[in-house]
Write an enzyme that holds these catalytic residues in place. Structure first.
Site, PDB file in Angstrom:
ATOM      1  N   HIS A 134       0.835  -1.217   0.000  1.00 45.44           N
ATOM      2  CA  HIS A 134       0.000   0.000   0.000  1.00 45.44           C
ATOM      3  C   HIS A 134       0.859   1.251   0.000  1.00 45.44           C
ATOM      4  O   HIS A 134       0.427   2.305   0.451  1.00 45.44           O
ATOM      5  CB  HIS A 134      -0.966  -0.023   1.195  1.00 45.44           C
ATOM      6  CG  HIS A 134      -1.984  -1.125   1.071  1.00 45.44           C
ATOM      7  ND1 HIS A 134      -2.754  -1.557   2.112  1.00 45.44           N
ATOM      8  CD2 HIS A 134      -2.326  -1.916   0.010  1.00 45.44           C
ATOM      9  CE1 HIS A 134      -3.555  -2.543   1.701  1.00 45.44           C
ATOM     10  NE2 HIS A 134      -3.292  -2.786   0.434  1.00 45.44           N
TER      11      HIS A 134
ATOM     12  N   CYS B 136       4.659  22.278 -10.025  1.00 49.80           N
ATOM     13  CA  CYS B 136       3.547  22.927 -10.759  1.00 49.80           C
ATOM     14  C   CYS B 136       2.505  23.525  -9.825  1.00 49.80           C
ATOM     15  O   CYS B 136       1.497  24.066 -10.265  1.00 49.80           O
ATOM     16  CB  CYS B 136       2.879  21.903 -11.690  1.00 49.80           C
ATOM     17  SG  CYS B 136       1.816  20.736 -10.811  1.00 49.80           S
TER      18      CYS B 136
ATOM     19  N   SER C  61      -3.716  -8.965  10.654  1.00 44.76           N
ATOM     20  CA  SER C  61      -4.538  -8.420   9.572  1.00 44.76           C
ATOM     21  C   SER C  61      -5.920  -9.078   9.618  1.00 44.76           C
ATOM     22  O   SER C  61      -6.046 -10.261   9.881  1.00 44.76           O
ATOM     23  CB  SER C  61      -3.905  -8.694   8.198  1.00 44.76           C
ATOM     24  OG  SER C  61      -4.776  -8.198   7.173  1.00 44.76           O
TER      25      SER C  61
HETATM   26  N1  APR Z   1      -2.010  -8.523  18.325  1.00 44.16           N
HETATM   27  C1  APR Z   1      -2.688  -9.328  17.467  1.00 44.16           C
HETATM   28  N2  APR Z   1      -3.666  -8.884  16.626  1.00 44.16           N
HETATM   29  C2  APR Z   1      -3.955  -7.561  16.661  1.00 44.16           C
HETATM   30  C3  APR Z   1      -3.300  -6.650  17.533  1.00 44.16           C
HETATM   31  C4  APR Z   1      -2.292  -7.178  18.388  1.00 44.16           C
HETATM   32  N3  APR Z   1      -1.615  -6.400  19.247  1.00 44.16           N
HETATM   33  N4  APR Z   1      -3.823  -5.407  17.328  1.00 44.16           N
HETATM   34  C5  APR Z   1      -4.781  -5.538  16.374  1.00 44.16           C
HETATM   35  N5  APR Z   1      -4.854  -6.822  15.977  1.00 44.16           N
HETATM   36  C6  APR Z   1      -5.717  -7.367  14.913  1.00 44.16           C
HETATM   37  C7  APR Z   1      -7.151  -6.859  14.959  1.00 44.16           C
HETATM   38  O1  APR Z   1      -7.955  -7.733  15.730  1.00 44.16           O
HETATM   39  C8  APR Z   1      -7.549  -6.863  13.474  1.00 44.16           C
HETATM   40  O2  APR Z   1      -8.229  -8.058  13.119  1.00 44.16           O
HETATM   41  O3  APR Z   1      -5.179  -6.894  13.698  1.00 44.16           O
HETATM   42  C9  APR Z   1      -6.218  -6.808  12.717  1.00 44.16           C
HETATM   43  C10 APR Z   1      -6.027  -5.523  11.954  1.00 44.16           C
HETATM   44  O4  APR Z   1      -6.993  -5.512  10.921  1.00 44.16           O
HETATM   45  P1  APR Z   1      -7.334  -4.127  10.176  1.00 44.16           P
HETATM   46  O5  APR Z   1      -7.527  -3.067  11.199  1.00 44.16           O
HETATM   47  O6  APR Z   1      -8.419  -4.410   9.196  1.00 44.16           O
HETATM   48  O7  APR Z   1      -5.977  -3.763   9.405  1.00 44.16           O
HETATM   49  P2  APR Z   1      -5.466  -4.356   8.025  1.00 44.16           P
HETATM   50  O8  APR Z   1      -5.858  -5.784   7.864  1.00 44.16           O
HETATM   51  O9  APR Z   1      -4.023  -4.030   7.951  1.00 44.16           O
HETATM   52  O10 APR Z   1      -6.271  -3.457   6.946  1.00 44.16           O
HETATM   53  C11 APR Z   1      -5.904  -3.584   5.591  1.00 44.16           C
HETATM   54  O11 APR Z   1      -7.220  -1.632   5.063  1.00 44.16           O
HETATM   55  O12 APR Z   1      -7.832   0.553   5.566  1.00 44.16           O
HETATM   56  C12 APR Z   1      -7.051  -0.232   4.753  1.00 44.16           C
HETATM   57  O13 APR Z   1      -5.082   0.460   3.707  1.00 44.16           O
HETATM   58  C13 APR Z   1      -5.592   0.093   4.955  1.00 44.16           C
HETATM   59  O14 APR Z   1      -3.694  -1.377   4.858  1.00 44.16           O
HETATM   60  C14 APR Z   1      -4.989  -1.216   5.439  1.00 44.16           C
HETATM   61  C15 APR Z   1      -5.959  -2.247   4.902  1.00 44.16           C
HETATM   62 ZN    ZN Z   2       2.940  18.940 -10.039  1.00 47.89          ZN
END
Ligand code: APR
Ligand code: ZN
Length: 242
Positions: A117, A148, A186
């Protein structure tokens, strides 16, 4: 117990990859997006984090984005980032494929980091498409193109934008070759990033997931650890003598 099973999988693999999301950075103080404390809990990302929102109302976009940038200034890698870098250094992991733009994997010492990303180290002009440094995001208001005068966009992939092709291609290749795909922090709901662990599964590789909440791939995981990443990765490092 599950950490020991993950260690065995790692020790038995030749071509493991780590895939991370915002959950790997929450213990560094950066909120994630979709958990109960997440950014998108009461904000519609399409209104503040899409290319349409930036073009339509750059002031409102940057009013939101600057708060996020402020959070990223002083943050440091946490234990999970450190252990991931150690796993790469000792040859257990070939690369980190990350959805994060905070640069914490590199700060922790990871060398091969695929930023699906994008990153905040760059900016791009919406008018002349010139590429500039991330330092132009500092300051107040809407950053202007030094060439620009057009509106500058952070070098990250906003909703409604394609992912960088070269990075995505390399991530697919690594996932195809991987015999182990380790998902850390994630929700696995955003595509095409969330197809990468599935590519490993489709090619006969194993899947491990460490995440506090459920993900759509949990039932395919050979190892599933519902725990905080800092303590989990610390326990894994101790078990492996890293
Ligand atoms: N330990 C384990 N799991 C964790 C912790 C932790 N300390 N903190 C958060 N989590 C888990 C949450 O429960 C959640 O399921 O991490 C996950 C994060 O998920 P999202 O918030 O959806 O993040 P992500 O999967 O990276 O989102 C993908 O969405 O908004 C867009 O571009 C943005 O890159 C991002 C993409
Ligand atoms: Zn420019």
């Amino acid at each position: 117990m599950e950490v020991v099973r993950l260690v065995r999988l790692l020790e038995g693999s030749q071509r493991a990859v780590v895939f991370t999301g915002a959950g790997v950075s929450t213990e560094s103080g950066i909120p994630d997006f979709r958990s109960s404390q997440g950014l998108w809990r009461d904000i519609d990302p399409m209104k503040v984090a899409s290319i349409g929102a930036l073009r339509e109302d750059p002031e409102a976009f940057y009013a939101f984005y600057r708060r996020r940038l402020g959070m990223l200034e002083a943050v440091k890698p946490n234990r999970a980032h450190e252990v991931i870098a150690l796993l790469e250094e000792r040859g257990y992991v070939r690369a980190v494929i990350t959805q994060n733009v905070d640069g914490l994997h590199q700060k922790a010492g990871s060398r091969r980091v695929l930023e699906l990303h994008g990153s905040l180290r760059k900016t791009v002009c919406l008018d002349c498409e010139g590429e500039f440094g991330g330092e132009l995001l500092a300051g107040e208001g809407v950053p202007e193109c030094p060439r620009c005068g057009g509106v500058l966009k952070p070098g990250v992939v906003l909703f409604g934008e394609p992912l960088p092709n070269d990075v995505l291609e390399e991530a697919y290749e690594l996932s195809r070759q991987a015999d182990l795909h380790i998902v850390l922090g994630s929700s696995l709901v955003v595509s095409p990033a969330n197809t990468l662990p599935q590519v490993t599964l489709a090619n006969g590789g194993s899947l491990a997931i460490v995440n506090l909440e459920e993900t759509p791939l949990d039932l395919y995981a050979d190892v599933l650890i519902r725990a905080r990443l800092g303590e989990t990765m610390d326990a894994l490092a101790r078990e492996m003598g890293l």
